[in-house]
Design an enzyme around this catalytic site. Sequence first.
Site, PDB file in Angstrom:
ATOM      1  N   GLU A 157       8.777   7.530  -5.014  1.00 52.72           N
ATOM      2  CA  GLU A 157       9.649   6.404  -4.032  1.00 52.72           C
ATOM      3  C   GLU A 157      10.481   5.783  -5.033  1.00 52.72           C
ATOM      4  O   GLU A 157      10.352   5.361  -6.328  1.00 52.72           O
ATOM      5  CB  GLU A 157       8.734   5.436  -3.477  1.00 52.72           C
ATOM      6  N   ASP A 206      16.729   8.657   3.850  1.00 49.76           N
ATOM      7  CA  ASP A 206      17.878   7.927   4.083  1.00 49.76           C
ATOM      8  C   ASP A 206      19.235   8.666   4.605  1.00 49.76           C
ATOM      9  O   ASP A 206      19.565   9.774   3.730  1.00 49.76           O
ATOM     10  CB  ASP A 206      18.405   7.024   2.824  1.00 49.76           C
TER      11      ASP A 206
END
Length: 246
Positions: free
Chosen positions: A83, A133
Amino acid sequence: MGRSLKYEIPGEDPRVPLSDVAEKGWTLVFASTMKSACGSRSGAPPDGLEQTPRRVLEIGFGRGEFLLAMAAREPRVQFIGIEVSWKRTLKMARKVARAKLENVRLVDDRAEHAIQVLFEPESLDAIWINFTDPWPKGRHAHRRLIRTGFVGDAAVALKASGTLFVATDDVPYALQIDEVLSRSPRLENLNAPFPFVSEVADRMRTGYEEQWRAEGRPLHFFTYRPSPNAHRGRTRPDRPCSGRAR
Ligand SMILES: C[S@@+](CC[C@H](N)C(=O)[O-])C[C@H]1O[C@@H](n2cnc3c(N)ncnc32)[C@H](O)[C@@H]1O
């Protein structure tokens, strides 16, 4: 790995510095906790664990619901979460520790870098990239994760029997993902002749997915596997391990 009082993580800290992984490799990093989890005092690995390690990666785990659920369901599988957000990695580390999951390791880094330095070719059983995203503004499109170079590296990291799962709710990004994945000589589409499917039976839902479903957004699920020549002539790039390690 530094800890602050505010963010104290109970139990063993499941965040892994890149340098540790690069030096020891995932098997050793996992083995130390796996042994303590299984109560082995002899130093011998738990039966069958290291002979047949299954290793699954989730990229961009966000609030971590999906990774936590997978790890709880399959305690003998090694799960790695990457992440880019340090805050999310830290929060997730607390959740992993509180859930007493010994089979999860978290790395805070950009996936484009981590996939190159952390994994040997043919070392992963699955890579999950859920609702990555979309960067909808044209001038930000270059920040999208699913691009040719990254996808090639992901295919190399997957075992021949491995699977790449990608999901998005964003229609323009879905078109780009389709183009990149379908053109990759290292991957084969498991949904062919369809580029993606809009529902997958029994698939666990992620945090963002629940939101997008509530808003009625269209979902696109891509499933690919390495092509027979995915690993031909490829080795892991020999790059310095310079990612952020905490
Ligand atoms: C839209 S959220 C989705 C979170 C989660 N997968 C879900 O479905 O609920 C995308 C996540 O990917 C992370 N991310 C974005 N670009 C990344 C990159 N290049 N490497 C690793 N993580 C990334 C973001 O920080 C964010 O947490």
